[in-house]
Design an enzyme around this catalytic site. Structure first.
Site, short mmCIF file in Angstrom:
data_model
loop_
_atom_site.label_atom_id
_atom_site.label_comp_id
_atom_site.label_asym_id
_atom_site.label_seq_id
_atom_site.Cartn_x
_atom_site.Cartn_y
_atom_site.Cartn_z
CG HIS A 200 -2.02 0.99 1.04
ND1 HIS A 200 -3.05 0.85 0.13
CD2 HIS A 200 -2.19 2.20 1.61
CE1 HIS A 200 -3.80 1.90 0.18
NE2 HIS A 200 -3.31 2.74 1.07
CD GLU A 444 -5.03 -16.05 -17.85
OE1 GLU A 444 -4.32 -15.16 -17.37
OE2 GLU A 444 -6.27 -16.02 -17.79
CG ASN A 467 0.56 -10.48 -15.43
OD1 ASN A 467 1.57 -10.10 -15.99
ND2 ASN A 467 -0.47 -9.69 -15.23
CG ASP A 468 -2.40 -15.92 -14.11
OD1 ASP A 468 -1.95 -16.10 -12.97
OD2 ASP A 468 -3.44 -15.28 -14.32
CB CYS A 515 -3.63 -8.37 -22.05
SG CYS A 515 -4.22 -9.96 -21.46
C1 PEP Z 1 -2.27 -12.26 -16.93
O1 PEP Z 1 -2.34 -13.29 -16.25
O2 PEP Z 1 -1.25 -11.92 -17.57
C2 PEP Z 1 -3.42 -11.34 -17.00
C3 PEP Z 1 -3.44 -10.32 -17.83
O3 PEP Z 1 -4.45 -11.57 -16.13
P1 PEP Z 1 -4.42 -11.18 -14.58
O4 PEP Z 1 -3.17 -10.40 -14.30
O5 PEP Z 1 -5.66 -10.42 -14.33
O6 PEP Z 1 -4.42 -12.55 -13.95
MG MG Z 2 -4.29 -13.94 -15.59
#
Ligand code: PEP
Ligand code: MG
Length: 589
Positions: A200, A444, A467-468, A515
């Site tokens: 935070h 992902e 990310n995932d 993304c």
């Molecule tokens: C990802 O996993 O890259 C993604 C865009 O989804 P989130 O970060 O919402 O899991």
């Molecule tokens: Mg994701």
């Protein structure tokens, strides 16, 4: 020269960059300390006063938190302010209050002792739970309990709200209340011993636009209030006793960064075209409609990821079809004719629905658990409400839909079948929608990456959630600080997987976007484009840098970079290569 006159040697402390910028100045050391709680027996005739004192302290605490909340809302926005809802809820927790009074009635000890005892029991119980969200509740209770105790003991609010002059705040840790109370006009920078990029304190520092470094380990033990330090929020470095040369160098850097930022802002009006004439689609990720003006300001080529779960997380109940429709339609109207890709619900994992713990029972491995499409395929009513809302919004602009966390063909087929049922319902209701609305699948999960050819007949585009994808491919929990160094986007397995996804998708005529965070990081942008990715979607504030970079590079060079990177075996060396590519084209200065 006597040794005490000799200049102290410069010491560089490496932390984690949390908010960009450079600051030099005197520090104020803030140590979050436990309130000393006196423990004594209360005279029987004073017992009534003791309970009244408790009620009064709860009331004052509630007023203080409500005040902080409204200030945070004014300065940082409604989302940041929402964290204090959790604090207000702690004060309303009947169990905490009645247990305190019961303890007081049975033991006759002073109310501070009883309240502290009950609060500590709760904190310990929550802290042991193997669930990040519930563990954070322990932090909320600790924060609120400290305030209640301070009020009971007549102690003043913390000193962060009254910095005498401009200071760099160096703290062992900062609770949400601490961060919110920082005197905005006087904080030059924020440095904390603990914390991660998403803590935070960092969010507050970014919104205050002051440099911040977290994870500086034991810095508070090595410095004293009044010492002067230099904070480099770009590199996540703190320099103790900076030399004249260092200060000069940083002065130059600061000037260069300022003029560079100016150039970035100018580039935002230009088209995103590489020097060899290739158009690149740069889109924005949003979580709520309040971000639409920023997306427009940064001239994004549409929304590549609308994370809809925030509509659910920010409300005490599940939003209705109509409420969701209004949000999606607002985005569609604002961006048309550009596309708005609405991702269906991705709750679970690190985003359980606090308002409905019954829907998300505790799981040992939430990231591998009942999340996203898995949840939606079990909760048809919730899912169908959302699908209808998205379909209805498609009559108001260029809406596209994508499903998160697809792991196999069956999920995609079942989701599409539900979508078809929703179309039938809307036709029966005579409500218009785009019959040709594009349907995409997020890639992902490694299993999905391996079967693009099998998924392709059931969707019209793919979007890689790096990310995932990276966390599942490398078995690295994306939220775990201890192994954050192993979370390597340039691991050869990641590169090969992305290449495979792109090649397979293109073989079936399906475009591929990215993304995840990787898609907005200028170090990785040329690599992704070189691997053949068709579009990138990112946090709107990253668009200026990425656009500047796209305009400074050629696609031919990016393709060459990808070919060379694919032939390498060391994630660190691949990273260094990508970094050099970026730095050679985007010179700050
Ligand atoms: C990802 O996993 O890259 C993604 C865009 O989804 P989130 O970060 O919402 O899991
Ligand atoms: Mg994701």
């Amino acid at each position: 020269m006597p040794s005490e006159n000799r200049a102290k040697p410069e010491v560089i402390v490496q932390g984690i960059s949390a908010s960009q910028g450079i600051a030099y100045g005197e520090i104020f050391v803030y140590l979050q300390s436990q309130v000393e709680v006196p423990n004594y027996q209360v005279d029987p005739e004073k017992r009534i006063d003791e309970v009244a004192r408790f009620d009064q302290a709860l009331l004052v605490t509630r007023q203080q938190i409500a005040k902080i909340q409204s200030e945070v809302e004014k300065n940082l926005g409604a989302d940041e302010a929402r964290i204090f809802d959790a604090h207000l809820l702690v004060l309303e927790d009947q169990a905490l209050i009645t247990e305190t009074i019961r303890d007081f009635e049975t033991t006759g000890r002073n109310i501070e002792t009883c309240f502290n005892g009950v609060a500590q029991r709760y904190i310990q119980a929550f802290a042991k739970i193997d669930d990040e969200y519930l563990r954070e509740r322990a932090g909320d209770i600790r924060d609120v309990a400290q305030r209640v105790l301070q009020n009971l003991l007549g102690q003043a609010e913390n000193s962060l709200s009254r910095l005498a002059e401009k200071r760099i705040v160096v703290a062992n840790d900062l609770s949400p209340s601490d961060s919110a109370s920082i005197d905005r006009s006087a904080a030059l920078a924020i440095v904390t011993d603990s914390g991660s990029k998403t803590s935070h304190a960092v969010i507050v520092a970014r919104s205050m636009k002051v440099p911040a470094v977290v994870g500086a380990r034991d810095l508070t033990k090595r410095v004293r209030t009044g010492d002067r330090i230099l904070v480099d929020g770009y590199e996540g470095i703190v320099i103790l006793n900076p030399s004249e040369q260092t200060l000069f160098r940083y002065g130059e850097i600061q000037l260069q960064k300022k003029s560079f930022e100016q150039r970035l802002l100018e580039s935002i009006r230009q088209p995103a075209v590489t020097r060899d004439g290739v158009d690149v689609k740069l889109m924005a990720n949003i979580e709520k409609v309040e971000e639409l003006p920023q997306v427009k300001e940064h001239l994004a080529a549409g929304i590549g990821l609308f994370r809809t779960e925030y509509l659910y997380l920010s409300s005490a109940r599940i939003p209705t079809e109509q409420e969701q429709f209004l949000a999606y339609a607002a985005a569609a109207e604002a961006l048309k004719p550009q596309p708005v890709i609405v991702r269906t619900l991705d709750l679970g994992g690190d985003k359980p629905l606090a308002s409905h713990p019954d829907l998300f029972p505790h799981e040992a491995n939430p990231f591998m658990g009942f999340r996203a499409i898995r949840f939606c395929l079990e909760h048809h009513q919730i899912f169908r409400d959302q699908l209808r809302a998205i379909l209805l919004a498609s009559a108001h602009g260029q809406v596209e839909l994508m499903y998160p966390m697809i792991s196999g063909v069956d999920e995609l087929v079942r989701a599409n079948a539900l979508l078809e049922e929703c179309r039938v319902e809307l036709r029966a209701r005579n409500q218009p929608f785009d019959e040709k609305m594009a349907i995409g699948a997020m890639i992902e999960i490694p299993s999905a990456a391996a079967i693009i050819d099998l998924l392709a007949p059931h969707c019209s585009f793919f979007s890689i959630g790096t990310n995932d994808l990276i966390q599942y491919l490398l078995a690295i929990d994306r939220g775990n600080e201890r192994i954050a160094n192993l979370y390597e986007p340039t691991h050869p397995a990641v590169l090969r997987t992305i290449k495979h996804i792109v090649d397979e998708a293109h073989r079936f005529g399906r475009p591929v976007g990215v993304c995840g965070e990787m898609g907005g990081d200028p170090v990785f942008v040329p690599l992704l484009l070189g691997l053949g990715v068709d579009s990138l979607s990112m946090t709107p504030s990253w668009l200026p840098t990425v656009k500047y970079l796209v305009r400074a590079m050629t696609m031919a060079d990016a393709r060459q970079l990808a070919v060379e990177a694919l032939a390498m075996d060391s994630p660190k060396e691949i990273y260094a290569k990508c970094d050099a590519f970026y730095r050679a084209r985007v010179k700050v200065g």
